[in-house]
Every structure is written in structure tokens, then in C-alpha cells.
Design a protein around this motif. Sequence first.
Motif, mmCIF file in Angstrom:
data_model
loop_
_atom_site.group_PDB
_atom_site.id
_atom_site.type_symbol
_atom_site.label_atom_id
_atom_site.label_comp_id
_atom_site.label_asym_id
_atom_site.label_seq_id
_atom_site.Cartn_x
_atom_site.Cartn_y
_atom_site.Cartn_z
ATOM 1 N N ILE A 118 0.831 -1.200 0.000
ATOM 2 C CA ILE A 118 0.000 0.000 0.000
ATOM 3 C C ILE A 118 0.867 1.253 0.000
ATOM 4 O O ILE A 118 0.590 2.223 -0.717
ATOM 5 C CB ILE A 118 -0.947 -0.017 1.213
ATOM 6 N N ASP A 119 1.946 1.248 0.773
ATOM 7 C CA ASP A 119 2.853 2.398 0.795
ATOM 8 C C ASP A 119 3.470 2.626 -0.581
ATOM 9 O O ASP A 119 3.604 3.767 -1.037
ATOM 10 C CB ASP A 119 3.961 2.181 1.829
ATOM 11 N N ALA A 120 3.863 1.528 -1.247
ATOM 12 C CA ALA A 120 4.465 1.650 -2.575
ATOM 13 C C ALA A 120 3.454 2.188 -3.569
ATOM 14 O O ALA A 120 3.771 3.044 -4.410
ATOM 15 C CB ALA A 120 4.999 0.295 -3.030
ATOM 16 N N ALA A 121 2.207 1.705 -3.482
ATOM 17 C CA ALA A 121 1.163 2.180 -4.389
ATOM 18 C C ALA A 121 0.896 3.665 -4.173
ATOM 19 O O ALA A 121 0.687 4.414 -5.132
ATOM 20 C CB ALA A 121 -0.115 1.370 -4.187
ATOM 21 N N ALA A 122 0.905 4.100 -2.910
ATOM 22 C CA ALA A 122 0.679 5.514 -2.615
ATOM 23 C C ALA A 122 1.793 6.376 -3.195
ATOM 24 O O ALA A 122 1.540 7.458 -3.744
ATOM 25 C CB ALA A 122 0.570 5.720 -1.105
ATOM 26 N N ALA A 123 3.037 5.892 -3.088
ATOM 27 C CA ALA A 123 4.164 6.639 -3.648
ATOM 28 C C ALA A 123 4.062 6.711 -5.167
ATOM 29 O O ALA A 123 4.320 7.763 -5.776
ATOM 30 C CB ALA A 123 5.483 5.984 -3.229
ATOM 31 N N ASP A 124 3.690 5.596 -5.796
ATOM 32 C CA ASP A 124 3.518 5.591 -7.252
ATOM 33 C C ASP A 124 2.415 6.562 -7.663
ATOM 34 O O ASP A 124 2.545 7.274 -8.665
ATOM 35 C CB ASP A 124 3.158 4.178 -7.735
ATOM 36 N N TYR A 125 1.346 6.595 -6.903
ATOM 37 C CA TYR A 125 0.224 7.477 -7.205
ATOM 38 C C TYR A 125 0.656 8.940 -7.140
ATOM 39 O O TYR A 125 0.385 9.724 -8.052
ATOM 40 C CB TYR A 125 -0.908 7.196 -6.211
ATOM 41 N N ARG A 126 1.354 9.301 -6.085
ATOM 42 C CA ARG A 126 1.814 10.685 -5.954
ATOM 43 C C ARG A 126 2.778 11.053 -7.072
ATOM 44 O O ARG A 126 2.744 12.179 -7.594
ATOM 45 C CB ARG A 126 2.467 10.901 -4.584
ATOM 46 N N ALA A 127 3.624 10.108 -7.462
ATOM 47 C CA ALA A 127 4.584 10.375 -8.532
ATOM 48 C C ALA A 127 3.869 10.591 -9.864
ATOM 49 O O ALA A 127 4.237 11.482 -10.642
ATOM 50 C CB ALA A 127 5.576 9.221 -8.645
ATOM 51 N N ILE A 128 2.848 9.787 -10.129
ATOM 52 C CA ILE A 128 2.086 9.942 -11.373
ATOM 53 C C ILE A 128 1.371 11.288 -11.388
ATOM 54 O O ILE A 128 1.371 11.997 -12.408
ATOM 55 C CB ILE A 128 1.071 8.793 -11.540
ATOM 56 N N LEU A 129 0.744 11.668 -10.281
ATOM 57 C CA LEU A 129 0.066 12.959 -10.216
ATOM 58 C C LEU A 129 1.050 14.101 -10.460
ATOM 59 O O LEU A 129 0.723 15.083 -11.153
ATOM 60 C CB LEU A 129 -0.612 13.143 -8.859
ATOM 61 N N ALA A 130 2.249 13.979 -9.910
ATOM 62 C CA ALA A 130 3.257 15.025 -10.106
ATOM 63 C C ALA A 130 3.669 15.108 -11.575
ATOM 64 O O ALA A 130 3.863 16.215 -12.113
ATOM 65 C CB ALA A 130 4.471 14.749 -9.224
ATOM 66 N N ARG A 131 3.795 13.969 -12.225
ATOM 67 C CA ARG A 131 4.164 13.972 -13.648
ATOM 68 C C ARG A 131 3.040 14.546 -14.510
ATOM 69 O O ARG A 131 3.301 15.264 -15.480
ATOM 70 C CB ARG A 131 4.525 12.555 -14.096
ATOM 71 N N ILE A 132 1.799 14.226 -14.167
ATOM 72 C CA ILE A 132 0.667 14.802 -14.910
ATOM 73 C C ILE A 132 0.653 16.318 -14.749
ATOM 74 O O ILE A 132 0.473 17.063 -15.728
ATOM 75 C CB ILE A 132 -0.659 14.187 -14.415
ATOM 76 N N GLU A 133 0.873 16.780 -13.526
ATOM 77 C CA GLU A 133 0.879 18.219 -13.281
ATOM 78 C C GLU A 133 2.008 18.899 -14.043
ATOM 79 O O GLU A 133 1.816 19.959 -14.654
ATOM 80 C CB GLU A 133 1.019 18.494 -11.785
ATOM 81 N N ALA A 134 3.197 18.277 -14.056
ATOM 82 C CA ALA A 134 4.338 18.862 -14.751
ATOM 83 C C ALA A 134 4.109 18.901 -16.256
ATOM 84 O O ALA A 134 4.431 19.890 -16.926
ATOM 85 C CB ALA A 134 5.611 18.072 -14.429
#
Length: 234
Positions: A11-27
Amino acid sequence: MNTPSDHPRAIDAAAADYRAILARIEAAGRAAGRHDTRLLAVSKTKPAAAVRALAAQGQRAFGENYVQEALAKQAELAGLDLEWHLIGPLQSNKCREVAQHFDWLQSLDRAKLVTMLARERPPERGPLNVLIQVNIDDEASKAGCAPTAVAALADLVVAEPALRLRGLMAIPQPLAELEQRRVAFERMRRLFEAVRARHPGVDTLSMGMSDDFELAIASGATMVRIGTALFGAR
């Protein structure tokens, strides 16, 4: 016993992946001068526990390919106020279930489905959000209508009060060279702009997946469908 999908470390890994994807979408959106791109988490073949874990991180919209699989998850996750999108091909015998249980249909590709969906949509749910799937590369094995058929199909959807035309969806060929995919993305952008000029309420261009979503955003995508980068390989 914890399953792999609900183990705390997973779950922690999935949360980190999720935040990373959101950051890439925003960028990617910032680079394109836009901030309107939504993430659709493609949860097909993944268990309800994986959806629940991502929902706990704030994700609301989930995409499914198969109606029966999606209905089972909807029942298990009732009460989470999730937004369910059907992104797989729609068979006419599934129109009733889709109209009654989904918030979005991203794969409308032929006229006969329009009346069937409108007839089955419960009034209390409000209009079903609809995207027209376009076979932008004219692939014989892929669902979607021809680009030349989009305008007429869009007019049919708009004429049904029980449906709301939101835009277009496409799954371009996964060409080996990423930059080669830009051609299809740009064709979709032009087609989307033509539909929006005719129907000003249109606001969604769904294209781009785990390995090319940043290129899709640069080409005008307002929704990207990401599964593998969030949930791992199927």
C-alpha cells in the motif's frame, strides 16, 4: 491474512507511485500551459482491495474493461463515492447494466447503442457521460468508429437528454518509437477541436496510457488512462 494488494508495504508503494504519477501529470500540463488533465486509474483485472487502497489516497475515477468484473467491485466498494468508467468495448446486451451502473462510457462506437443506453438510463442518476471511441489508426482488430463517422454519432448522442456527450477517446497504435505516436495524438486533438466547435459542452479528450501519457498531454489530452504505472503489470 494480508493479500499482496493490501499488505502495508504494498500500500505504501502504491501511494508513492500514485503521488509520482500525479506530479508527472501536473508537470506535463504545466509544460503544455494547461491544468485540466484528469487521471483515470485503470483498475481492470485488479482486486477491489487495490481500488480501495488507491481511493484512500484520494483517487475517485476508475476504469474497467469488463462489465461483470466492474459490477462486482462496485458492490464491494459501495459507499466510497467512486466514479466508474467503462473503457472496454460495449456489447449491446450490456447496455442496460452500463446505463444503470456506470458514470461514464468511454467506448461508444456505433449508432445503435445510443438509443439503447438512453432508454435504460435511470432519470435519478442524471445523464450518462459519453465519450466516442475513435479508431484513429484504422486498425482492423481495434474497436472504435472511423474519424469520418464521429460528427454524425456525436449529433445522435447530443439529441438524447439521458446522455451527455463529453468528448472523444482513442487507443492509438503503441508504436515502438514514442515520438511516432504524436501523429495519432495530434489527429485526435484536431478531431476533438472540430467536435467541440460543433458542441461547445464537449470537454474531454481521453488518450495516453502509462508509457506515453506525457506526450498525450502535450498533444491535448484532458484525461489519461493509467493502469500499469499505478497497479503494476497485469
